[in-house]
Write an enzyme that holds these catalytic residues in place. Structure first.
Site, mmCIF file in Angstrom:
data_model
loop_
_atom_site.group_PDB
_atom_site.id
_atom_site.type_symbol
_atom_site.label_atom_id
_atom_site.label_comp_id
_atom_site.label_asym_id
_atom_site.label_seq_id
_atom_site.Cartn_x
_atom_site.Cartn_y
_atom_site.Cartn_z
ATOM 1 N N PRO A 213 2.091 18.491 46.170
ATOM 2 C CG PRO A 213 0.278 16.996 46.309
ATOM 3 C CD PRO A 213 1.728 17.171 46.728
ATOM 4 C CB ALA B 37 -4.659 17.323 43.936
ATOM 5 C CG ASN B 38 -1.221 20.676 40.120
ATOM 6 O OD1 ASN B 38 -2.342 21.124 40.287
ATOM 7 N ND2 ASN B 38 -0.336 21.239 39.338
ATOM 8 N NE ARG B 39 -0.937 12.423 37.002
ATOM 9 C CZ ARG B 39 -1.700 11.396 37.369
ATOM 10 N NH1 ARG B 39 -1.221 10.460 38.163
ATOM 11 N NH2 ARG B 39 -2.937 11.299 36.938
ATOM 12 C CB SER B 40 3.295 16.906 42.904
ATOM 13 O OG SER B 40 4.464 17.118 43.666
#
Ligand code: CTP
Ligand code: CA
Length: 228
Positions: free
Chosen positions: A21, A33-36
Protein backbone atom coordinates in the site's frame (compact mmCIF):
# COMPACT_ATOMS: atom_id res chain seq x y z
CA UNK A 1 8.31 -21.77 -1.98
CA UNK A 2 11.15 -22.18 -4.51
CA UNK A 3 10.88 -20.38 -7.82
CA UNK A 4 12.48 -22.51 -10.54
CA UNK A 5 12.82 -21.70 -14.20
CA UNK A 6 14.51 -23.46 -17.08
CA UNK A 7 17.70 -21.45 -17.26
CA UNK A 8 17.56 -17.70 -16.69
CA UNK A 9 15.01 -16.45 -19.25
CA UNK A 10 15.13 -12.86 -17.95
CA UNK A 11 18.93 -12.53 -17.77
CA UNK A 12 20.03 -9.05 -18.80
CA UNK A 13 16.58 -7.54 -18.17
CA UNK A 14 15.69 -4.96 -15.55
CA UNK A 15 12.30 -5.61 -13.97
CA UNK A 16 10.72 -2.89 -11.83
CA UNK A 17 7.99 -3.92 -9.39
CA UNK A 18 5.83 -1.77 -7.12
CA UNK A 19 4.14 -3.47 -4.18
CA UNK A 20 2.19 -2.91 -1.01
CA UNK A 21 0.00 0.00 0.00
CA UNK A 22 0.99 3.62 0.35
CA UNK A 23 0.38 5.56 3.56
CA UNK A 24 -0.75 9.15 3.23
CA UNK A 25 -0.32 11.08 6.47
CA UNK A 26 -3.19 13.10 7.92
CA UNK A 27 -1.16 14.17 10.93
CA UNK A 28 1.91 12.65 12.62
CA UNK A 29 -0.09 9.72 14.01
CA UNK A 30 -2.78 9.06 11.40
CA UNK A 31 -2.85 8.04 7.76
CA UNK A 32 -5.02 6.99 4.83
CA UNK A 33 -4.17 3.64 3.26
CA UNK A 34 -5.38 0.87 1.02
CA UNK A 35 -5.70 -2.71 2.14
CA UNK A 36 -2.70 -4.57 0.72
CA UNK A 37 -0.26 -7.11 2.14
CA UNK A 38 2.28 -6.77 -0.67
CA UNK A 39 2.45 -10.57 -1.01
CA UNK A 40 1.63 -10.74 -4.71
CA UNK A 41 4.15 -8.07 -5.65
CA UNK A 42 6.92 -9.54 -3.50
CA UNK A 43 6.29 -12.96 -5.07
CA UNK A 44 6.59 -11.44 -8.55
CA UNK A 45 9.85 -9.71 -7.61
CA UNK A 46 11.19 -13.00 -6.22
CA UNK A 47 10.15 -14.92 -9.32
CA UNK A 48 11.68 -12.35 -11.68
CA UNK A 49 14.97 -12.49 -9.77
CA UNK A 50 14.92 -16.30 -9.90
CA UNK A 51 14.44 -15.98 -13.67
CA UNK A 52 17.71 -14.04 -13.85
CA UNK A 53 16.42 -10.46 -14.03
CA UNK A 54 17.88 -7.51 -12.19
CA UNK A 55 14.93 -6.55 -9.99
CA UNK A 56 14.07 -3.26 -8.30
CA UNK A 57 11.21 -3.55 -5.83
CA UNK A 58 9.64 -0.26 -4.74
CA UNK A 59 7.72 -1.21 -1.62
CA UNK A 60 5.19 0.65 0.46
CA UNK A 61 4.93 -0.13 4.17
CA UNK A 62 4.64 -3.93 4.48
CA UNK A 63 6.01 -6.54 6.84
CA UNK A 64 7.67 -8.85 4.34
CA UNK A 65 11.28 -9.98 3.92
CA UNK A 66 13.18 -8.80 0.85
CA UNK A 67 13.41 -11.68 -1.63
CA UNK A 68 16.95 -12.87 -2.44
CA UNK A 69 18.71 -10.96 -5.18
CA UNK A 70 16.20 -8.09 -5.17
CA UNK A 71 17.07 -4.41 -4.68
CA UNK A 72 14.42 -2.90 -2.45
CA UNK A 73 13.49 0.77 -2.10
CA UNK A 74 11.11 1.51 0.78
CA UNK A 75 8.62 4.35 0.51
CA UNK A 76 5.59 5.58 2.46
CA UNK A 77 3.52 7.82 0.21
CA UNK A 78 2.34 7.72 -3.41
CA UNK A 79 4.50 10.70 -4.26
CA UNK A 80 7.56 8.97 -2.79
CA UNK A 81 6.66 5.85 -4.77
CA UNK A 82 6.37 7.91 -7.97
CA UNK A 83 9.81 9.45 -7.33
CA UNK A 84 11.40 6.07 -6.58
CA UNK A 85 9.92 4.58 -9.76
CA UNK A 86 11.22 7.48 -11.85
CA UNK A 87 14.68 7.15 -10.29
CA UNK A 88 14.72 3.40 -11.04
CA UNK A 89 14.21 3.84 -14.78
CA UNK A 90 15.04 2.67 -17.35
CA UNK A 91 13.43 -0.73 -16.99
CA UNK A 92 12.56 -3.36 -19.58
CA UNK A 93 9.49 -4.51 -17.69
CA UNK A 94 7.39 -2.79 -15.01
CA UNK A 95 4.84 -4.65 -12.91
CA UNK A 96 2.75 -2.25 -10.85
CA UNK A 97 1.07 -4.31 -8.14
CA UNK A 98 0.99 -1.52 -5.54
CA UNK A 99 -2.34 -0.49 -4.05
CA UNK A 100 -1.55 3.20 -4.33
CA UNK A 101 -3.78 5.52 -2.29
CA UNK A 102 -5.76 7.54 -4.82
CA UNK A 103 -5.97 10.54 -2.51
CA UNK A 104 -3.86 12.23 0.13
CA UNK A 105 -4.84 14.72 2.80
CA UNK A 106 -4.76 18.17 1.23
CA UNK A 107 -3.43 19.79 4.37
CA UNK A 108 -1.22 17.49 6.38
CA UNK A 109 -1.06 18.73 9.99
CA UNK A 110 2.28 19.21 11.71
CA UNK A 111 0.79 18.46 15.11
CA UNK A 112 -1.48 15.65 16.23
CA UNK A 113 -5.11 16.71 15.86
CA UNK A 114 -6.92 16.71 19.20
CA UNK A 115 -10.51 15.67 19.80
CA UNK A 116 -11.17 18.51 22.20
CA UNK A 117 -14.91 19.13 22.24
CA UNK A 118 -15.44 20.30 18.69
CA UNK A 119 -17.09 18.41 15.85
CA UNK A 120 -15.05 15.80 13.95
CA UNK A 121 -12.72 17.49 11.47
CA UNK A 122 -13.48 17.37 7.77
CA UNK A 123 -10.87 15.64 5.66
CA UNK A 124 -10.02 17.50 2.48
CA UNK A 125 -8.39 15.25 -0.10
CA UNK A 126 -6.40 15.78 -3.26
CA UNK A 127 -5.53 13.28 -5.94
CA UNK A 128 -2.19 11.49 -6.03
CA UNK A 129 -0.18 11.07 -9.21
CA UNK A 130 -1.03 7.93 -11.21
CA UNK A 131 2.30 6.14 -11.42
CA UNK A 132 1.21 3.54 -13.97
CA UNK A 133 -0.51 6.07 -16.25
CA UNK A 134 2.54 8.34 -16.05
CA UNK A 135 4.79 5.47 -17.15
CA UNK A 136 2.33 4.61 -19.92
CA UNK A 137 2.91 7.92 -21.70
CA UNK A 138 6.54 8.42 -20.63
CA UNK A 139 9.32 8.55 -23.21
CA UNK A 140 11.01 6.08 -20.87
CA UNK A 141 8.09 3.68 -20.97
CA UNK A 142 9.22 0.10 -20.28
CA UNK A 143 8.80 -2.20 -23.29
CA UNK A 144 6.33 -4.29 -21.29
CA UNK A 145 4.09 -2.39 -18.88
CA UNK A 146 1.82 -4.40 -16.60
CA UNK A 147 -0.78 -3.06 -14.20
CA UNK A 148 -2.92 -4.74 -11.60
CA UNK A 149 -6.55 -4.01 -10.90
CA UNK A 150 -8.42 -5.05 -7.80
CA UNK A 151 -12.13 -4.84 -8.49
CA UNK A 152 -15.24 -5.70 -6.57
CA UNK A 153 -17.58 -5.90 -9.60
CA UNK A 154 -17.42 -6.12 -13.42
CA UNK A 155 -13.81 -7.19 -12.94
CA UNK A 156 -12.78 -7.79 -16.55
CA UNK A 157 -14.70 -4.84 -18.00
CA UNK A 158 -13.08 -2.42 -15.57
CA UNK A 159 -9.68 -3.95 -16.24
CA UNK A 160 -10.08 -3.55 -20.02
CA UNK A 161 -10.93 0.12 -19.57
CA UNK A 162 -7.93 0.60 -17.26
CA UNK A 163 -5.59 -1.11 -19.73
CA UNK A 164 -6.53 1.42 -22.39
CA UNK A 165 -6.75 4.45 -20.15
CA UNK A 166 -3.31 3.86 -18.62
CA UNK A 167 -1.71 2.59 -21.85
CA UNK A 168 -0.59 -0.60 -20.18
CA UNK A 169 0.14 -3.74 -22.19
CA UNK A 170 -1.48 -6.09 -19.72
CA UNK A 171 -3.72 -5.73 -16.70
CA UNK A 172 -3.83 -8.51 -14.15
CA UNK A 173 -7.34 -8.22 -12.74
CA UNK A 174 -8.50 -9.80 -9.54
CA UNK A 175 -11.83 -10.04 -7.87
CA UNK A 176 -11.60 -8.72 -4.33
CA UNK A 177 -15.30 -8.93 -3.53
CA UNK A 178 -16.17 -11.14 -0.62
CA UNK A 179 -15.60 -8.66 2.12
CA UNK A 180 -12.99 -7.93 4.70
CA UNK A 181 -11.46 -10.95 6.38
CA UNK A 182 -12.22 -13.57 3.75
CA UNK A 183 -10.85 -11.90 0.70
CA UNK A 184 -7.79 -12.05 -1.52
CA UNK A 185 -6.26 -9.18 0.41
CA UNK A 186 -3.76 -10.62 2.85
CA UNK A 187 -4.65 -14.15 1.77
CA UNK A 188 -2.36 -16.76 0.26
CA UNK A 189 -4.28 -17.38 -2.96
CA UNK A 190 -5.32 -15.27 -5.88
CA UNK A 191 -7.70 -15.72 -8.80
CA UNK A 192 -6.81 -13.47 -11.69
CA UNK A 193 -7.69 -12.65 -15.26
CA UNK A 194 -4.89 -11.62 -17.60
CA UNK A 195 -6.29 -8.84 -19.78
CA UNK A 196 -4.28 -8.28 -22.95
CA UNK A 197 -4.90 -6.36 -26.14
CA UNK A 198 -5.99 -9.47 -28.03
CA UNK A 199 -7.92 -11.28 -25.36
CA UNK A 200 -8.47 -12.29 -21.78
CA UNK A 201 -7.19 -15.39 -20.00
CA UNK A 202 -8.97 -16.60 -16.89
CA UNK A 203 -6.51 -18.30 -14.57
CA UNK A 204 -7.76 -20.71 -11.91
CA UNK A 205 -7.36 -19.84 -8.26
CA UNK A 206 -3.82 -20.62 -7.14
CA UNK A 207 -1.22 -19.54 -4.57
CA UNK A 208 0.19 -16.06 -5.15
CA UNK A 209 3.62 -17.61 -5.76
CA UNK A 210 2.19 -19.65 -8.62
CA UNK A 211 0.51 -16.57 -10.09
CA UNK A 212 3.94 -14.94 -9.92
CA UNK A 213 5.68 -17.90 -11.61
CA UNK A 214 3.12 -18.04 -14.39
CA UNK A 215 3.25 -14.30 -14.96
CA UNK A 216 7.05 -14.25 -15.08
CA UNK A 217 7.00 -17.14 -17.57
CA UNK A 218 4.63 -15.11 -19.75
CA UNK A 219 6.83 -12.04 -19.40
CA UNK A 220 9.87 -14.07 -20.52
CA UNK A 221 8.04 -15.33 -23.61
CA UNK A 222 6.86 -11.83 -24.45
CA UNK A 223 10.33 -10.31 -24.05
CA UNK A 224 11.79 -13.02 -26.27
CA UNK A 225 9.32 -12.33 -29.08
CA UNK A 226 9.58 -8.53 -28.85
CA UNK A 227 13.39 -8.79 -28.94
CA UNK A 228 13.24 -10.92 -32.10
N1 CTP B 1 -1.81 2.89 -9.90
C1 CTP B 1 -0.70 3.72 -9.85
N2 CTP B 1 -0.80 4.95 -9.27
C2 CTP B 1 -1.96 5.38 -8.74
C3 CTP B 1 -3.10 4.53 -8.78
C4 CTP B 1 -2.98 3.30 -9.36
O1 CTP B 1 0.36 3.33 -10.35
N3 CTP B 1 -2.03 6.57 -8.19
C5 CTP B 1 -1.69 1.57 -10.56
C6 CTP B 1 -1.81 0.41 -9.61
O2 CTP B 1 -0.55 0.05 -9.09
C7 CTP B 1 -2.37 -0.66 -10.54
C8 CTP B 1 -3.22 0.11 -11.52
O3 CTP B 1 -2.73 1.46 -11.47
O4 CTP B 1 -1.37 -1.29 -11.27
C9 CTP B 1 -4.68 0.10 -11.27
O5 CTP B 1 -4.94 0.62 -10.00
P1 CTP B 1 -6.43 0.91 -9.57
O6 CTP B 1 -6.48 1.47 -8.22
O7 CTP B 1 -7.22 -0.34 -9.86
O8 CTP B 1 -6.83 2.01 -10.67
P2 CTP B 1 -7.40 3.46 -10.54
O9 CTP B 1 -7.09 4.14 -11.82
O10 CTP B 1 -6.91 4.11 -9.30
O11 CTP B 1 -8.95 3.23 -10.51
P3 CTP B 1 -9.99 3.02 -9.29
O12 CTP B 1 -10.85 4.24 -9.34
O13 CTP B 1 -10.74 1.77 -9.66
O14 CTP B 1 -9.21 2.91 -8.01
CA1 CA C 1 -7.16 3.32 -7.21
Amino acid sequence: FAFRFEGTPLAGKHVLVTAGPTHEPIDPVRYIANRSSGKQGFAIAAAAAAAGARVTLVAGPVTLATPPGVTRVDVQTAREMADAVRESLPADVAVMTAAVADWRAADMRDQKMKKRSSAPPALRLEENPDILATLGTSDRRPALLIGFAAETEDVVEHAKAKRERKRADWIVANDVSGGVGQSVMGGADNRVHLVMQDGVEDWPEMPKEEVAMKLVERIAVEMETTNG
